[in-house]
Design an enzyme around this catalytic site. Sequence first.
Site, PDB file in Angstrom:
ATOM      1  N   ASP A  67      44.070  42.595  37.234  1.00  7.64           N
ATOM      2  CA  ASP A  67      44.785  42.250  36.008  1.00  7.64           C
ATOM      3  C   ASP A  67      43.837  42.035  34.833  1.00  7.64           C
ATOM      4  OD1 ASP A  67      43.659  39.908  37.006  1.00  7.64           O
ATOM      5  OD2 ASP A  67      45.563  38.974  37.493  1.00  7.64           O
ATOM      6  N   ASN A 136      51.430  28.345  41.668  1.00  6.49           N
ATOM      7  CA  ASN A 136      52.860  28.653  41.825  1.00  6.49           C
ATOM      8  C   ASN A 136      53.086  29.832  42.782  1.00  6.49           C
ATOM      9  OD1 ASN A 136      51.963  30.794  40.336  1.00  6.49           O
ATOM     10  ND2 ASN A 136      53.251  30.431  38.548  1.00  6.49           N
ATOM     11  N   HIS A 138      51.535  32.796  42.632  1.00  9.87           N
ATOM     12  CA  HIS A 138      51.372  34.137  42.078  1.00  9.87           C
ATOM     13  C   HIS A 138      50.159  34.847  42.664  1.00  9.87           C
ATOM     14  CE1 HIS A 138      48.867  32.659  38.377  1.00  9.87           C
ATOM     15  NE2 HIS A 138      48.065  33.290  39.201  1.00  9.87           N
ATOM     16  N   GLU A 143      54.157  36.593  38.563  1.00  5.29           N
ATOM     17  CA  GLU A 143      54.676  35.234  38.527  1.00  5.29           C
ATOM     18  C   GLU A 143      55.972  35.113  39.334  1.00  5.29           C
ATOM     19  OE1 GLU A 143      52.749  33.143  37.506  1.00  5.29           O
ATOM     20  OE2 GLU A 143      52.049  33.340  35.456  1.00  5.29           O
TER      21      GLU A 143
HETATM   22  C1  GLP Z   1      44.635  33.849  37.662  1.00  7.45           C
HETATM   23  C2  GLP Z   1      44.450  35.274  38.154  1.00  7.45           C
HETATM   24  C3  GLP Z   1      44.714  35.394  39.633  1.00  7.45           C
HETATM   25  C4  GLP Z   1      44.000  34.273  40.360  1.00  7.45           C
HETATM   26  C5  GLP Z   1      44.575  32.958  39.949  1.00  7.45           C
HETATM   27  C6  GLP Z   1      43.943  31.778  40.639  1.00  7.45           C
HETATM   28  O1  GLP Z   1      45.877  33.566  37.124  1.00  7.45           O
HETATM   29  N1  GLP Z   1      45.272  36.224  37.476  1.00  7.45           N
HETATM   30  O2  GLP Z   1      44.281  36.668  40.086  1.00  7.45           O
HETATM   31  O3  GLP Z   1      44.145  34.440  41.755  1.00  7.45           O
HETATM   32  O4  GLP Z   1      44.367  32.820  38.550  1.00  7.45           O
HETATM   33  O5  GLP Z   1      42.756  31.424  40.020  1.00  7.45           O
HETATM   34  P1  GLP Z   1      41.695  30.398  40.563  1.00  7.45           P
HETATM   35  O6  GLP Z   1      40.954  31.102  41.637  1.00  7.45           O
HETATM   36  O7  GLP Z   1      40.824  30.100  39.384  1.00  7.45           O
HETATM   37  O8  GLP Z   1      42.439  29.218  41.052  1.00  7.45           O
END
Ligand code: GLP
Length: 246
Positions: A67, A136, A138, A143
Site C-alpha cells: 500500500d 482493527n 486490517h 479496513e
Molecule cells: C499500517 C499499514 C499496514 C500495517 C499496519 C500495522 O496501517 N498499512 O500494512 O500492517 O499499519 O502497523 P504497525 O506494524 O506499525 O503496527
Amino acid sequence: MRIIIAKDYEELSARAAMIVAGQVCLKPNSVLGLATGSTPLLMYEKLVEMHRTVGLDFSEAISFNLDEYLGLPPEDEHSYHWYMHRNFFRHININPENIHIPDGMAKDVERECGEYDRAIHAAGGIDLQVLGIGTNGHIGFNEPDIKFEATTHKVKLDQETVTANSRFFADPAEVPRYAISMGIKTIMHAKRILLLANGETKAGAIYKTLYRGITPETPASILQLHQDVTVIVEESAAKYIQKNIA
Ligand code: GLP
C-alpha cells in the site's frame, strides 16, 4: 495455518527474516509482497544483515508493496516509498526496476490500481506476502467492512487507523485519509502468506483473526481460508490465544 508464538519482538523478527530469506534462497527470482509499519522493521534489518554477512542475494527478486498513502510523494518521509528505501531497498542489491509500490501521486488512481494488479499478474503472482495487522484487524489498508473480492483500490482510512498511524507524524492533521491498497483478493492470491503481530495492542485483532468467524469486520480473518499461512505472534499479542494452542 501454522501459528508460531515468539517470546519477544527479536525472535519474531528473526523467524520472519529466516522465512523470507529461505524463500529467496530457494527461488532467487521470487516475487515478494512487502509490508510497512513498525512490525517488520527489525525483520528488514535482519535481512539486510544477512545480505551483508552471508550474501543473501536479492538481485533477481521482485517486490510489490501492499500500500501507499494517497497524496504523498516518494520523497516525503512519511510515504511508504521512503520507508522502504530507507529501511530496506537501499541496503540490499535489489534491482530498482523490480521494485513496485503504488504511486500515491497518481492522477488517475483507478488506472494506477488496475496497472498494479496487472503487473503482479505479469510477474507470475506473489510467492510470499508479508503482512502486519492493524489494531482493527486490517491488512494492507483493507479496513473493516471491506469487500473480500476487492483487488487493488483506493481506500478511506478508518479513524482508528489514522489515530494509530499519527504517531509517525508531527501533526495528526497531516495523516493522509486515503490510500491505495492491494485488495483482499490480491492478497489471497499470494502463494504463501506470513502474518506478523507484535505487541499487546494487536492481541484482540489476532484473536478475532484466528479464532472467530470469517467476517469483513475483521479483514484478516479471511486468511483462515488461505492454504499456506504462517502467523508469527509475539507473546503479548498472543495473550488471548495461548489457551487455544495449549
Ligand atoms: C499500517 C499499514 C499496514 C500495517 C499496519 C500495522 O496501517 N498499512 O500494512 O500492517 O499499519 O502497523 P504497525 O506494524 O506499525 O503496527
